[in-house]
Design a protein around this motif. Structure first.
Motif, short mmCIF file in Angstrom:
data_model
loop_
_atom_site.label_atom_id
_atom_site.label_comp_id
_atom_site.label_asym_id
_atom_site.label_seq_id
_atom_site.Cartn_x
_atom_site.Cartn_y
_atom_site.Cartn_z
N GLN A 157 63.16 104.72 88.57
CA GLN A 157 62.45 105.04 89.76
C GLN A 157 63.21 104.87 90.99
O GLN A 157 64.33 104.28 91.05
N ALA A 158 62.83 105.54 92.11
CA ALA A 158 63.36 105.48 93.36
C ALA A 158 62.19 105.25 94.48
O ALA A 158 61.09 105.73 94.06
N ILE A 159 62.56 104.79 95.63
CA ILE A 159 61.64 104.64 96.57
C ILE A 159 62.03 105.45 97.79
O ILE A 159 63.01 105.66 98.22
N TRP A 160 60.93 106.28 98.31
CA TRP A 160 60.82 107.09 99.37
C TRP A 160 60.55 106.41 100.58
O TRP A 160 59.53 105.57 100.85
N ILE A 161 61.35 106.28 101.79
CA ILE A 161 61.09 105.57 102.89
C ILE A 161 61.04 106.76 104.20
O ILE A 161 62.06 107.30 104.36
N VAL A 201 56.81 105.10 95.39
CA VAL A 201 57.67 105.10 94.35
C VAL A 201 57.68 106.13 93.66
O VAL A 201 56.71 106.78 93.13
N LEU A 202 58.84 106.80 93.19
CA LEU A 202 58.54 108.28 92.82
C LEU A 202 59.62 108.03 91.14
O LEU A 202 60.66 107.43 91.35
N ALA A 203 59.05 108.92 90.17
CA ALA A 203 59.93 108.82 88.86
C ALA A 203 61.10 109.57 88.96
O ALA A 203 61.49 110.44 89.81
N ARG A 247 59.34 117.50 92.48
CA ARG A 247 58.82 117.78 91.08
C ARG A 247 58.44 116.16 90.52
O ARG A 247 57.96 116.03 89.42
N SER A 248 59.13 115.32 91.31
CA SER A 248 58.78 113.76 90.65
C SER A 248 57.35 113.29 91.02
O SER A 248 56.85 113.31 92.13
N PRO A 249 56.80 112.76 89.84
CA PRO A 249 55.47 112.24 89.97
C PRO A 249 55.51 110.93 90.76
O PRO A 249 56.51 110.27 90.68
N ARG A 250 54.63 110.35 91.47
CA ARG A 250 54.47 109.32 92.36
C ARG A 250 54.15 108.13 91.22
O ARG A 250 53.18 108.62 90.35
N ARG A 251 54.56 106.89 91.42
CA ARG A 251 54.13 105.75 90.60
C ARG A 251 53.39 104.86 91.37
O ARG A 251 53.64 104.31 92.56
N PRO A 252 52.03 104.39 91.04
CA PRO A 252 51.18 103.56 91.79
C PRO A 252 51.78 102.07 91.64
O PRO A 252 50.77 101.16 91.05
N VAL A 253 52.85 101.81 92.26
CA VAL A 253 53.23 100.46 92.11
C VAL A 253 53.46 99.84 93.29
O VAL A 253 54.20 98.90 93.40
#
Length: 246
Positions: free
Chosen positions: A56-60, A95-97, A132-138
């Motif tokens: 995963q990666a984090i978008w800020i 958070v992105l896959a 195209r990266s789905p978001r993760r609900p974390v």
């Protein structure tokens, strides 16, 4: 959160952080992608905490005051992006896959080599894959009401605490009904949803510290390792073993 430093440009590159390593509160005028190619990284803002393993990666978003913390030896890959580059249109951290191709693009781009034209092409493909990266609900949102904060703090201390909201509320001086309302109003999720998020956050930290999967499940409150693995896969799209080994 501490006083924030202003960094006009979000850096691009590699930061090697030891276990427990931190980057103090700061903000910049650019967007940023935060990716731990090894280890686990968390990002905290005034609104809560986001955490991500190597899948995963984090978008800020630009202007967000945030701080980083590493769990395990962490290879932190940072990608700074101009405010005009926001392929997902996100105005809050997320958070992105990270699928295998996107991972390699981030790693290559943060090596900072090649000509300007080559890097521009590489970034264009990176942004296309990011789109195209789905978001993760974390996301683990932060409570404000002192009664709700007391309940959340108790569970932070012991994620495996099996008590229901009524018993937890008795210690915090609030009824189960009041706390249920506060969870929805402040944190935008139910108590069981928030507790699952909390346990997943703690599980990632323990995995980064090389705690075996079965022990992680027990220490975070799951009845069995299989129940933990199922919850982990639903949240992160992969198994704890892959998150553990990167």
């Amino acid at each position: 959160m501490k006083v924030s430093r202003h960094m006009p440009h979000a850096p691009t590159g590699l930061r090697l952080l030891p276990p427990g390593g931190e980057i103090d509160a700061h903000h910049h005028d650019d967007h940023q992608i935060v990716y731990a190619a090894r280890g686990v990284v968390s990002v905290a803002t005034g609104e809560g905490r986001w955490i991500a393993p190597a899948t995963q990666a984090i978008w800020i978003p630009a202007g967000t005051v945030h701080e980083h913390r590493a769990y395990g030896r962490t290879d932190l890959r940072l990608v700074g992006l101009p405010v005009t580059a926001n392929p997902l249109g996100l105005d809050a951290p997320a958070v992105l896959a990270v699928e295998p191709l996107l991972r390699e693009l981030i790693v290559e781009y943060t090596r900072e080599r090649g000509t300007g034209a080559e890097r521009a092409r590489l970034l264009a493909v990176l942004l296309d894959r990011l789109r195209r990266s789905p978001r993760r609900p974390v996301h683990l949102p932060a409570p404000r009401d002192p009664r709700l904060a007391a309940v959340c703090a108790a569970l932070h201390e012991n994620p495996a605490d099996p008590r229901g909201l009524a018993r937890l509320g008795a210690e915090a001086g609030a009824s189960e009904r009041t706390l249920s309302r506060l969870f929805r109003a402040e944190l935008h999720m139910t108590f069981p949803q928030w507790r699952t998020q909390l346990r997943l956050h703690h599980a990632l930290i323990l995995l980064a510290e090389d705690v075996p999967v079965t022990a992680v499940a027990h220490r975070c409150g799951w009845a069995s390792a299989s129940a933990f693995i199922d919850a982990f896969r639903r949240a992160f799209g992969d198994t704890p073993g892959r998150a553990k080994h990167g």
